[in-house]
Scaffold this motif. Sequence first.
Motif, mmCIF file in Angstrom:
data_model
loop_
_atom_site.group_PDB
_atom_site.id
_atom_site.type_symbol
_atom_site.label_atom_id
_atom_site.label_comp_id
_atom_site.label_asym_id
_atom_site.label_seq_id
_atom_site.Cartn_x
_atom_site.Cartn_y
_atom_site.Cartn_z
ATOM 1 N N ARG A 270 0.878 -1.125 -0.121
ATOM 2 C CA ARG A 270 -0.082 -0.037 -0.230
ATOM 3 C C ARG A 270 0.946 1.158 -0.105
ATOM 4 N NH1 ARG A 270 -3.041 -1.619 3.762
ATOM 5 N NH2 ARG A 270 -2.042 -0.587 5.685
ATOM 6 N N ARG A 271 1.883 1.193 0.877
ATOM 7 C CA ARG A 271 2.837 2.479 0.593
ATOM 8 C C ARG A 271 3.665 2.601 -0.537
ATOM 9 N NH1 ARG A 271 4.426 0.812 6.082
ATOM 10 N NH2 ARG A 271 6.268 0.024 5.628
ATOM 11 N N SER A 272 3.933 1.424 -0.913
ATOM 12 C CA SER A 272 5.018 1.359 -2.029
ATOM 13 C C SER A 272 4.173 1.739 -3.389
ATOM 14 C CB SER A 272 5.766 0.307 -2.303
ATOM 15 O OG SER A 272 6.470 0.025 -1.024
ATOM 16 N N TYR A 273 3.031 1.207 -3.570
ATOM 17 C CA TYR A 273 2.273 1.202 -4.631
ATOM 18 C C TYR A 273 1.026 1.914 -4.503
ATOM 19 C CZ TYR A 273 5.634 -2.288 -5.806
ATOM 20 O OH TYR A 273 6.989 -3.020 -5.832
ATOM 21 N N PRO A 274 1.007 3.107 -4.095
ATOM 22 C CA PRO A 274 -0.249 3.732 -3.531
ATOM 23 C C PRO A 274 -1.305 3.961 -5.101
ATOM 24 C CG PRO A 274 1.543 5.563 -4.215
ATOM 25 C CD PRO A 274 2.177 4.264 -4.022
ATOM 26 N N GLN A 275 -0.784 3.981 -6.202
ATOM 27 C CA GLN A 275 -1.610 3.857 -7.278
ATOM 28 C C GLN A 275 -2.581 2.562 -7.412
ATOM 29 O OE1 GLN A 275 1.523 3.634 -7.635
ATOM 30 N NE2 GLN A 275 2.010 1.616 -8.836
ATOM 31 N N ALA A 276 -2.240 1.451 -6.614
ATOM 32 C CA ALA A 276 -2.919 0.274 -6.757
ATOM 33 C C ALA A 276 -4.250 0.344 -5.806
ATOM 34 C CB ALA A 276 -2.187 -0.955 -6.065
ATOM 35 N N GLU A 277 -4.478 1.541 -4.979
ATOM 36 C CA GLU A 277 -5.483 1.778 -4.135
ATOM 37 C C GLU A 277 -6.560 2.749 -4.636
ATOM 38 O OE1 GLU A 277 -5.748 0.406 -1.048
ATOM 39 O OE2 GLU A 277 -3.836 -0.923 -1.774
ATOM 40 N N GLY A 278 -6.188 3.385 -5.661
ATOM 41 C CA GLY A 278 -7.025 4.252 -6.258
ATOM 42 C C GLY A 278 -8.146 3.777 -7.117
ATOM 43 N N SER A 279 -9.027 4.359 -7.752
ATOM 44 C CA SER A 279 -10.207 4.045 -8.732
ATOM 45 C C SER A 279 -9.837 4.420 -9.955
ATOM 46 C CB SER A 279 -11.648 4.536 -8.288
ATOM 47 O OG SER A 279 -11.716 5.806 -8.134
ATOM 48 N N ALA A 280 -9.148 5.349 -10.193
ATOM 49 C CA ALA A 280 -8.578 5.969 -11.280
ATOM 50 C C ALA A 280 -6.998 6.216 -11.531
ATOM 51 C CB ALA A 280 -9.409 7.065 -11.803
ATOM 52 N N LEU A 281 -6.213 6.016 -12.316
ATOM 53 C CA LEU A 281 -5.124 6.487 -12.581
ATOM 54 C C LEU A 281 -4.697 7.203 -13.711
ATOM 55 C CD1 LEU A 281 -3.561 2.710 -12.334
ATOM 56 C CD2 LEU A 281 -4.182 4.235 -10.588
ATOM 57 N N CYS A 282 -3.974 8.371 -13.650
ATOM 58 C CA CYS A 282 -3.888 9.388 -14.527
ATOM 59 C C CYS A 282 -2.378 9.319 -14.815
ATOM 60 C CB CYS A 282 -4.194 10.641 -13.909
ATOM 61 S SG CYS A 282 -6.036 10.701 -13.689
ATOM 62 N N TYR B 34 -3.434 10.218 -20.575
ATOM 63 C CA TYR B 34 -4.277 8.849 -20.360
ATOM 64 C C TYR B 34 -4.993 8.712 -18.921
ATOM 65 C CZ TYR B 34 -1.805 7.457 -24.622
ATOM 66 O OH TYR B 34 -1.229 7.195 -25.914
ATOM 67 N N THR B 35 -6.075 8.157 -19.008
ATOM 68 C CA THR B 35 -6.781 7.900 -17.493
ATOM 69 C C THR B 35 -7.218 6.450 -17.438
ATOM 70 O OG1 THR B 35 -7.471 10.013 -17.311
ATOM 71 C CG2 THR B 35 -8.653 8.502 -16.157
ATOM 72 N N ILE B 36 -6.742 5.550 -16.580
ATOM 73 C CA ILE B 36 -7.232 4.240 -16.372
ATOM 74 C C ILE B 36 -8.105 4.433 -15.229
ATOM 75 C CG2 ILE B 36 -6.626 2.019 -16.021
ATOM 76 C CD1 ILE B 36 -3.947 2.763 -17.144
ATOM 77 N N ASP B 37 -9.519 3.817 -15.721
ATOM 78 C CA ASP B 37 -10.473 3.682 -14.573
ATOM 79 C C ASP B 37 -10.600 2.253 -14.204
ATOM 80 O OD1 ASP B 37 -13.041 3.528 -13.201
ATOM 81 O OD2 ASP B 37 -13.962 5.184 -14.147
ATOM 82 N N LEU B 38 -10.074 2.019 -12.940
ATOM 83 C CA LEU B 38 -10.008 0.826 -12.411
ATOM 84 C C LEU B 38 -11.393 0.105 -12.397
ATOM 85 C CD1 LEU B 38 -6.940 0.893 -10.123
ATOM 86 C CD2 LEU B 38 -6.775 0.253 -12.751
ATOM 87 N N ALA B 39 -12.260 0.849 -11.739
ATOM 88 C CA ALA B 39 -13.644 0.331 -11.468
ATOM 89 C C ALA B 39 -14.427 0.076 -12.682
ATOM 90 C CB ALA B 39 -14.441 1.551 -10.572
ATOM 91 N N ALA B 40 -14.462 1.127 -13.843
ATOM 92 C CA ALA B 40 -15.173 0.668 -14.995
ATOM 93 C C ALA B 40 -14.222 -0.053 -16.066
ATOM 94 C CB ALA B 40 -15.668 2.167 -15.471
ATOM 95 N N ARG B 41 -13.218 -0.264 -15.831
ATOM 96 C CA ARG B 41 -12.097 -1.004 -16.470
ATOM 97 C C ARG B 41 -12.321 -0.059 -18.020
ATOM 98 N NH1 ARG B 41 -10.129 -5.470 -14.777
ATOM 99 N NH2 ARG B 41 -10.004 -6.208 -17.016
ATOM 100 N N THR B 42 -12.002 0.904 -17.812
ATOM 101 C CA THR B 42 -11.875 1.631 -19.334
ATOM 102 C C THR B 42 -10.711 2.587 -19.408
ATOM 103 O OG1 THR B 42 -13.052 3.517 -18.345
ATOM 104 C CG2 THR B 42 -14.221 1.713 -19.435
ATOM 105 N N VAL B 43 -10.261 2.876 -20.298
ATOM 106 C CA VAL B 43 -8.932 3.666 -20.568
ATOM 107 C C VAL B 43 -9.556 4.774 -21.750
ATOM 108 C CG1 VAL B 43 -6.664 4.159 -21.561
ATOM 109 C CG2 VAL B 43 -7.555 1.736 -20.636
ATOM 110 N N HIS B 44 -9.158 6.257 -21.307
ATOM 111 C CA HIS B 44 -9.460 7.304 -21.957
ATOM 112 C C HIS B 44 -8.168 8.017 -22.430
ATOM 113 C CE1 HIS B 44 -13.408 6.452 -20.153
ATOM 114 N NE2 HIS B 44 -13.788 7.330 -21.106
ATOM 115 N N TYR B 45 -8.082 8.421 -23.335
ATOM 116 C CA TYR B 45 -7.116 9.596 -23.688
ATOM 117 C C TYR B 45 -7.643 11.132 -23.976
ATOM 118 C CZ TYR B 45 -3.091 11.957 -25.895
ATOM 119 O OH TYR B 45 -2.216 12.946 -26.120
#
Length: 235
Positions: free
Chosen positions: A118-130, A134-145
């Motif tokens: 959790r400390r080393s990979y904080p992006q694994a806890e979020g619902s969306a990665l930017c 590019y935006t990766i929505d983990l909940a919706a499993r979609t990628v947008h540019y």
Amino acid sequence: MRLAALDDDVSQLDLIQRSVRAIGYECQLFERGQALLRELRRDSFDLLIVDWQLPDIAGPDVVRWVREHHEHAMPILFLTNRSEERDVVEGLGCGADDYMLKPIRVHELMARVKALIRRSYPQAEGSALCFGGYTIDLAARTVHYEGRPIELKHREFELARCLFSNTGRLLSRAYLGETVWGRAVEVPSRSLDTHISSLRAKLELRPARGFRLVAVYGQGYRLEAVDPSVAEEAS
């Protein structure tokens, strides 16, 4: 997540592996320090669990080698019988992130591993990665540019998430296979290359968009962040 555990006691390794798998991670086992170091010269892990006393090389020396030679600052957890203050200081001082005493308490091990990740990979806890545009929505499993949706298949989405979450890090074929296809699955080379090629085309991974996907012969792939303005000047 893909972990590695180093201990010369096979029963301890089995306990570690079962504990790690119970929280959803794969764990590769090593009984000798030199064997782990050889693997780290050509492959990558997300976290290391290292015993202090080994028959061929001391645990602190393993940690020092990793910190000196490995670009990816993976978290390291020491497991040891040593409980004196000077041992704890040495273990953390050589580069380990956490320190746990044996005998192994399963739930404590699970909690420490999850906390380190959790400390080393904080992006694994979020619902969306930017990442840039590019935006990766983990909940919706979609990628947008830049707000535009990009249609990806299941494996392509998992590849995108894995590559962007590890930007700049060389990911071996074995790592990608286990992370994207599942636990210890042998993925045909052609299948991985086909998925990579399709992802590169669909996401248009090129310097003008701030990223390029590089194949490293005989090893794997690395997604690199580049400056789009520099790429435009070069062209």
